[in-house]
Design an enzyme around this catalytic site. Structure first.
Site, short mmCIF file in Angstrom:
data_model
loop_
_atom_site.label_atom_id
_atom_site.label_comp_id
_atom_site.label_asym_id
_atom_site.label_seq_id
_atom_site.Cartn_x
_atom_site.Cartn_y
_atom_site.Cartn_z
N ASP A 12 -10.23 -24.60 3.25
CA ASP A 12 -10.48 -25.37 2.43
C ASP A 12 -10.07 -23.24 1.01
OD1 ASP A 12 -9.64 -26.63 -0.14
OD2 ASP A 12 -12.13 -26.08 -0.95
N ASP A 14 -9.67 -22.67 -2.65
CA ASP A 14 -9.83 -23.24 -4.09
C ASP A 14 -11.36 -23.45 -3.87
OD1 ASP A 14 -7.50 -21.81 -4.40
OD2 ASP A 14 -6.98 -23.28 -5.90
N CYS A 96 -1.15 -29.63 0.40
CA CYS A 96 -0.60 -30.39 -0.49
C CYS A 96 -0.30 -30.63 -1.90
CB CYS A 96 -0.94 -31.52 -0.31
SG CYS A 96 -0.96 -32.89 -1.46
N CYS A 106 -0.43 -36.55 2.47
CA CYS A 106 -1.26 -35.77 2.81
C CYS A 106 -2.19 -34.94 2.53
CB CYS A 106 0.58 -33.89 3.18
SG CYS A 106 1.23 -34.21 1.35
N ASP A 133 -15.57 -27.04 -0.29
CA ASP A 133 -17.00 -27.52 -1.29
C ASP A 133 -16.43 -28.59 -1.94
OD1 ASP A 133 -13.70 -26.59 -2.27
OD2 ASP A 133 -15.41 -25.99 -4.36
#
Length: 358
Positions: A12, A14, A96, A106, A133
């Site tokens: 991931d 952010d 996405c 997605c 996270d």
């Protein structure tokens, strides 16, 4: 693991690689670009250990008035440039742009972004992970059939993740079913716990235990074979399954010794030289004094080593001197285990090949 399958970290963005802006949750200016602590050295370490990196991110409304593409691109491109300047390379950046209410296929935890990886057989499911996270990252991992790791700056930071991934035991499990045999084998190359071996052939059990004991690994093996006919299929298929499991447990072979040599002497002088080269070959020299030892035909001994060399990708030279047939066979399995111990021992993360692959 096939040649096309790789250990991949689906990461991931952010809140995991970079700080998620606390107010509007949008990384849309350079002033908001803050990297998570220790992310650079840890990604470098993981990349050097053979993991491929793929970024997977939901970016709500990207390309709309609420989040213009140009506002996204400036900090994102700067982030990618900084990663690249440190030698950190992402094979893919999968994004996405939809809102949750768009009900797209997605958006994480849906599989749309990673569909090609799943359909094209690119993922080594035993050594790939999702890191993020949010609970949606863990759900994505579950949907993909791999392990998810929940990043948290305080509870599970990047050094802790590195420790978990790099300390992962080299474990593999293989189930082989044919019309002649049903075999279940599990190996743990970093455990020396007591092995459990049941092939239905007592002497063969003893020989396989020699490999595990002298090889320094745990072996759990169960074989249900057509012993009412003879021992051929059980011995051959056990070698194939064990070789496959050992090869799978070694992964990309980074850090292993690769080569092994052993020359123990008892009544019989046995010698083993092996190379985990992925170029299978067997040179076998032994003249047994009996046709059988226990319930095992001695003609199956070279066939066992031929089969395990083929399945594991070994270049194997193996010999023993004259002597009692029991001791001859035992010396071969012992010396193979001792040489294998050297070859699979891990020290560092370098790949022992100038070709860049094994």
């Amino acid at each position: 693991m096939s040649l096309s399958q790789q250990a991949i970290l689906f990461i991931d963005r952010d809140g995991t690689l970079v700080e998620e802006p606390p107010i509007d949750k949008q990384l849309d200016t350079l002033a908001k670009l803050v990297f998570e602590p220790m992310v650079m050295p840890v990604l470098t370490q993981l990349q050097n250990a053979g993991f491929r990196l793929v970024m997977v991110s939901n970016q709500d409304g990207l390309g709309t008035d609420s989040f213009p593409q140009v506002d996204f691109d400036l900090p994102h491109n700067k982030m990618m440039d900084i990663f690249a300047s440190q030698g950190i390379v992402f094979d893919d950046v999968l994004i996405c742009p939809h809102f949750p209410e768009d009900n797209c296929t997605c958006r994480k935890p849906n599989l749309g972004l990673v569909k090609d990886y799943l359909q094209q057989g690119k993922i080594d499911f035993t050594r790939s992970f999702v890191i993020g996270d949010r609970e949606t990252d863990i759900q994505l991992a579950q949907n993909m059939g791999i392990v998810g790791i929940r990043y948290d700056r305080d509870a599970k930071d990047w050094p802790a993740i590195a420790k978990q991934l790099l300390a992962s035991s080299r474990i593999a499990e293989v189930v082989r079913k044919t019309s002649e045999t049903d075999i279940h084998v599990k190996v743990d190359l970093d455990s020396q716990a007591k092995s459990t071996i049941e092939t239905g052939i007592g002497f063969f059990d003893h020989m396989l235990d020699q490999i595990a004991t002298h090889g320094g690994f745990e072996l759990n093996l169960r074989v249900d074979g057509d012993l009412h006919i003879d021992d051929h299929h059980s011995v051959e298929d056990t070698a194939l399954a064990l070789g496959e499991a050992l090869k799978k447990a070694l992964g990309d072979k980074r850090g292993i010794g690769r080569f092994g040599f052993a020359l123990p002497m008892d009544e019989c002088r046995a010698e083993c030289i092996l190379d985990i080269s992925n170029r299978p070959h067997l040179k076998f020299e032994a003249e047994f004094s009996r046709d059988t030892v226990g319930e095992m035909a001695t003609e199956m001994v070279p066939h066992f080593f031929y089969s395990i060399a083929q399945a594991m990708g070994l270049s194997l030279h193996l010999s023993t001197s004259e002597g009692n047939a029991h001791h001859q066979v035992e010396s071969l399995f012992k010396v193979f285990g001792r040489a294998l111990r050297q070859a699979i021992q891990k020290n560092g993360e370098a790949l022992p090949s100038s070709k860049g692959t094994l």
